[in-house]
Structures are given as C-alpha cells and as structure tokens.
Design an enzyme around this catalytic site. Structure first.
Site, short mmCIF file in Angstrom:
data_model
loop_
_atom_site.label_atom_id
_atom_site.label_comp_id
_atom_site.label_asym_id
_atom_site.label_seq_id
_atom_site.Cartn_x
_atom_site.Cartn_y
_atom_site.Cartn_z
N ASP A 402 109.14 -57.00 20.84
CA ASP A 402 109.58 -55.61 20.95
C ASP A 402 108.41 -54.68 21.28
O ASP A 402 107.44 -54.62 20.53
CB ASP A 402 110.23 -55.21 19.62
CG ASP A 402 111.17 -54.05 19.75
OD1 ASP A 402 111.15 -53.36 20.78
OD2 ASP A 402 111.94 -53.83 18.80
N GLY A 445 114.32 -51.95 29.18
CA GLY A 445 114.58 -51.80 30.60
C GLY A 445 113.50 -51.08 31.37
O GLY A 445 113.66 -50.82 32.57
N ASP A 468 118.36 -48.99 22.24
CA ASP A 468 119.10 -49.60 21.14
C ASP A 468 120.56 -49.16 21.15
O ASP A 468 120.87 -47.98 21.34
CB ASP A 468 118.49 -49.21 19.79
CG ASP A 468 117.14 -49.86 19.56
OD1 ASP A 468 116.73 -50.70 20.39
OD2 ASP A 468 116.49 -49.53 18.55
#
Length: 655
Positions: A402, A445, A468
């Site tokens: 992440d 993205g 999210d």
C-alpha cells in the site's frame, strides 16, 4: 433568463462585469428555498458526511477565498435528489473545489431535471475559479445535483454547491424536498444447495516449480467425500479425505488433471489445469477474505483464526474462496538486525500461517513501500529484501503493498518512473525468495497503474484501480463508472482491483450491517464478477446472514469471475444511467450485465448485435437461477434502481 454556466465567475465578479446579482437572486426571499435548509441526512457520498452551510471538512464554505454563508459541502461521488412538484422556476449555485482541499481535488458538477442533463461542468480542480450555474427548472418534477470525480479517483474531492437555492413559484404550498426512496426487495432467488457433489471455483491454477503448492478442491454436496485426481503432476499429492493438494511441482509445463469427488449422493468430475512455471500465479482472480473493511486496527490473531474457521464452516471455501489476509496494524518495529517484528496482537505469525495452511487455505499480509503504513506502523522502506525473506519464512502467500507514506519519499515527483519504482523494488525482492507470493499493488490507480502493473520489472498480480471503497451508493457507483476501458490491460495473472467487498457486517472496527441496499449489493457482486476483479470478502464472517451467504456463494457468478479465458467485461452500451456490460467466457457463451445506475427502476435492452452475436440465443438469469428461453435479437427487462440483471447468453445451434 436562459440556463447559464459562467466559468470562473463568483457573484462578486458578476457585479464587476455589470451583470446583476439580482438576476441570480430574482425571487423575493419568501420565494427562495435554500438547499442547505433541506434534510440532507440521507444523502450518501464517497467520503465523510454531507454538510449544510459548511464544507465537507466542517469549515466555512470557501471558494477562491470567498466565504459563503449558504451552501452544501459534499464529496465525490454524491447525488442529491430533490422532488420539485413543479413548484420551482430556477436553480442556481456557485460551484467548485473548496479551498480546504489539497491540490489533488478534482470534480465535475452536473444538474439534471427529469432525466435531462441541463449543465455539466468541465473538470474543476483545486485552485480553479468557481463557476456560476443558473438553470431554468420551470415545471420540472425532479432535480438531481450530482458530484463526480474527474476520472482520477475521489481523493480530496471536496465539492461545494455554494449559495445553492431554488426560486419558487409565488404562492406555492408544496415545498421541494430531498427524495428518500424506500428500500426495494432484492431481485434474486435463494437457491438451495444440492446434496449431489459439485466442484466449483477455479478451473486453472499455477505455481513455480520447487515452491510450495497448496490447493483445496472446492466441492459442495452431502458428505463425507472421497477425493481423487487422475494425472496429478509429479511432486503433488492429494489427501483423499480433505481434498487438499500439496507438495511442489517438479517441472514446468501444463498438466490436465481430472478431479473426482464422491459422496453418498453421487460423484462429481471436473478438469483442473495445473500450470508450472515462473510468474504463473493468479491465473484467475484471487478469492478470499481481508481484515480491513470490518476490523481495521481492531484486527488480532483470534479474529483472523475465526475468519479462517468460518471460511470452512460456512461453506465458502467449498465455493473457491481460499485467502485469509491480514491488513494493516500487525507490525511492531524492527530488531537490532533490521528484521520486521510483530506486535502483541500477532505473537507468532508463522504459527498463524500454519493454522491457516492446515485447513488448505492461503495466508496473506500487508505492508507499504514507505517508512510507515497507512495506519502509522512500521513499513518496508529500505528493508524490502529483509521483509520479503521474513514473509517467505512465515509462509505468506499474498502481499498487499500500500502506497501510503511513500508519498513523503516521492514528494512532488508525479512521473511514471516515480510511481513504478517502489513496486519494482519489492517485486525484485519477492522474486528472490523461495516461495510463491501473490503481489497486490495498492496505490489507488495513480499513474494509470493498469498500464504497467504487469510489467516484468514490477510483476504485479493485481493492482488497485481506485481509492478506498466505502459502504455507500456514491462510492460504489463512482468505482463502477471509473472501470470502463481498463479491461484491455487485465487478464490471466494480472487483474484490475476495484477494492474489497462491502457486503455483510463491515465498519472498519465499528461494525454495522453494510449501508449498501440489497440491490446495490447484488450490483456490487455482479460487477466484480464481470470485471474479473479479486473477490476479497470484507465482512465479519461470524455474523453472515442468509442473504450475505447467498451473495457470496452464488456459483453462477463465481464461474463468471473465475472464468479461465480471463477476459474482463467491457461497457458496450451507455445510455444515461443505463448500461450494458459483457464479457466472453471460455465455453463460447457471453456473460452480460444490464446495469441501472439511476435512482428509479429502468427498462434496459441488450441487443445481440451490441454484444457481438447474432441468431437465436438461450438466455439464463444468474440471480433468479432461471432459464428465460430462446430469444431472437434482444432481451428487455426492468432493472431495479441501483441494480443489475446478470445473464448468461448462449447461441442455439440450428438443426
């Protein structure tokens, strides 16, 4: 006055140009209704709560340093639907990205009356001058104020409808108000599970020769079962009582294995293709569970074990779900050698992994390329090879990686090389360990990750295409609308990931039943299946009701998601809020989704010519579990608001 959209003009600027402010506020005060005076509590949006007279961040509404007393502060994506009763003559507002947003904020405002789009702004970004909207709504019954992202995700999309108001017909008795729709019953039929054995899930699986191999044959029916496999490749073995295939492939190549599951009520057979070679993971989208959407920082070892237990006892593993993934907040600094440590919530990560593997399931973990994770825990920056080695030693099968604090490293560098670099570093580290670890890129993205996530220098198996997800309609709709066109970059071994599921009991540690309505949940599962997206359950599986189980265990939708051809759906028709999505399947059939993003039920037609087929077609409804007959030319059906009708269409051979 005609409808107007004046780019870059506040009301003050209009005065400077000699345009009358009174022209924008033509009605006397008694004939004006401010939108912020309406009950906005039922309006959903992509982040935070809609606010009357304040920005979404809770500050005074401020556009280009001008503070507005009236207005609505919201966040993409949001939809405000107002019933007008024909009582209004004009809607006006000044719109833009609130000054509180970061430079990432970018939004599009639309005004729609009775289904007709009156105004759609260009993409407005942080720092752009606000725009004045003034539209004639005389006689209109319904007004929709829509805020969407600008095609780049919803990060910091703080949009303001400043000075938003309606001019009313003089003497009107019935005032406009926010429309709150009753919850429509879900368009689906519960299907009782057959006692006769059936094999489900992936039809193809891959692994690196010499690395640990683990596959639980997913089968339902009345047990006990006896499992067998014909032509199992060298190095693998099948436990006949559990259905777990384990070992390590001895060589590369493609092997056709015939699986058999025998029970008291019959026998099921199905072909499984096992592919040996490098970078052969995720030949179908991964299916399993992730801790974040339900537990967030409240996750611990016992909750993860409970999820593994429930994946088996609920029967979901028997439908193909196999991963149990810990998200953020397991980390606890490093030892004197720099090795990552676990905190007291996870006292023995290797033992937890063993507990999960013993059930035939796979184990996933989380980190970030920055110094800290999203929740502020120790991440992998400058320790990538050490962390990859630790994951391999613990028996990790899946890594979610992440972006988070890596933004402090990249700083203002928005180049493609900067976006790729941290994922290349960890990808190289994972390639050095003696274990297959599915690599899931999570950076929302940025940099059009779908174009480079599968690059050999990165090696991603899947990648997030959005910010999210939240359990509300605005979030779900925004994500669905953003996926069109990405499908050309996905396929076996590399998948677009629009984020985890939001069905069942969710809540990021403050659990509650999902706020998605039943038909929205059906749309959610349908689209993730059509898009060939990872199917990662995000709920408390110890509290699943029958509807949630029916959503997750529908083998007809799972078969679409896990189709071995691996071609995600394309959006082939868009008619306002009515859409047709379709994807080809390995058996020559088509999966078709008739999608209604509107707030009202809509009749939607799929023409065979639109999806590239012709002639008579056998049509099956996959949520009603019903054959609809042989149809020529097209099929029309009423689709619920915020819903989807999911079909399988098969050509009929002429005799």
């Amino acid at each position: 006055m005609k409808n107007i959209l004046l780019p870059g003009l506040t009301l003050m600027a209009l005065c400077v140009l000699g345009l009358s402010v009174q022209a924008q506020q033509s009605a006397p005060a008694s004939n004006v209704q401010w939108i912020d005076a309406m009950n906005l509590t039922e309006v959903e949006q992509g982040w935070g709560q809609i606010r009357a007279g304040r920005s979404v961040g809770g500050h005074p509404i401020t556009l280009a340093n001008v503070v507005y007393t009236h207005g609505v502060g919201t966040h993409a994506a949001s939809t405000i639907v107002i019933t007008l009763h024909g009582a209004a003559t004009r809607f006006s507002a000044t719109v833009g990205v609130d000054d509180e947003a970061t430079k990432e904020g970018s939004v599009v405002f639309s005004v729609i009356a009775d289904g007709k789009e009156l105004v759609k702004t260009p993409a407005l970004r942080k720092g752009d001058a606000p725009q004045v909207i003034s539209v004639d709504v005389t006689g209109a019954k319904k007004l929709t104020l829509q805020l969407d992202d600008a095609g780049d995700g919803i990060n910091n999309d703080h949009g303001d409808w400043a000075d938003a108001k309606l001019d009313l017909v003089p003497g009107t008795q019935q005032k406009p108000g926010i429309i709150v729709k009753p919850v429509a019953p879900p368009r689906y039929v519960h299907q009782r599970e057959s006692d006769v054995p059936q094999i489900h899930g992936a039809r193809i699986v891959g692994a690196t020769p010499g690395h640990d191999f683990l596959f639980l044959v997913p089968a339902t029916g009345k047990g006990p079962f006896i499992y067998s496999a014909k032509d199992l490749p060298a190095g693998l073995k099948l436990d006949p009582s559990t259905g777990v295939i384990s070992g390590a492939l001895q060589s590369a190549g493609t092997n056709q294995v015939m699986l058999s599951v025998r029970g008291p009520k019959g026998i099921a057979k199905r072909n499984l293709t096992i592919v040996g070679g490098e970078h052969k993971l995720a030949l179908t989208p991964p299916m399993g569970w992730n801790s974040w959407n339900v537990w967030a920082a409240a996750v611990d070892q016992d909750k993860v074990k409970a999820a593994a237990d429930e994946l088996i006892s609920s029967g979901l593993a028997a439908h193909g779900y196999s991963y149990i993934n810990i998200d953020d907040t397991w980390e606890a600094g490093r030892d004197e050698k720099g090795n990552i440590q676990t905190n007291k919530k996870f006292p023995d990560m290797a033992a937890l992994s063993g507990y999960i593997h013993q059930k035939g399931l796979r184990f996933g973990i989380y980190s970030s390329p920055g110094p800290k994770t999203c929740a502020g825990y120790t991440a992998s920056y400058e320790h990538e090879e050490q962390d990859a080695a630790s994951y391999a030693a613990w028996g990790v099968d899946y890594l979610k990686y992440d972006w988070c604090s890596y933004g402090t490293i990249a700083k203002d560098d928005r180049s493609l090389a900067a976006y790729m670099k941290p994922y290349q570093v960890m990808g190289a580290a994972l390639n050095k360990v003696n274990r297959d670890i599915l690599y899931s890129l999570c950076q929302y993205g940025m940099g059009d990750v779908w174009k480079w996530g599968a690059d050999p220098s990165v090696g991603g198996s899947c990648w997030r295409t959005t910010g999210d997800i939240l359990d509300n309609w605005s979030s779900l709709k925004s994500i669905i609308e953003s996926q069109a066109g990405h499908e050309v970059y996905a396929g076996p071994g590399h998948w677009n990931d629009p984020d985890m599921l939001m069905v069942g009991v969710v809540g990021f540690g403050k659990t509650h039943p999902t706020h998605l309505k039943p038909n929205e949940q059906l749309l959610h599962i349908s689209m993730w299946s059509l898009l060939a997206a990872p199917i990662l359950i995000g709920c408390d599986m110890t509290k699943m009701d029958q509807f949630t189980l029916d959503l997750l265990a529908n083998d007809e939708t799972i078969d679409i998601n896990q189709d071995p051809l691996g071609k995600p759906a394309s959006r082939l028709v868009k008619d306002g809020n009515r859409e047709v999505w379709a994807r080809p399947l390995f058996d020559g059939t088509k999966a078709v989704g008739l999608v209604n993003l509107d707030n009202e039920p809509q009749k939607i037609t799929v023409k065979w010519s639109d999806i590239g087929i012709k002639g008579a077609q056998s049509v099956r409804d996959l949520w009603l579990h019903k054959n609809l007959g042989t149809l020529k030319g097209s099929y029309t059906v009423e689709v619920p608001a915020h819903g989807c009708v999911l079909l399988k269409v098969k050509g009929v051979n002429k005799k």
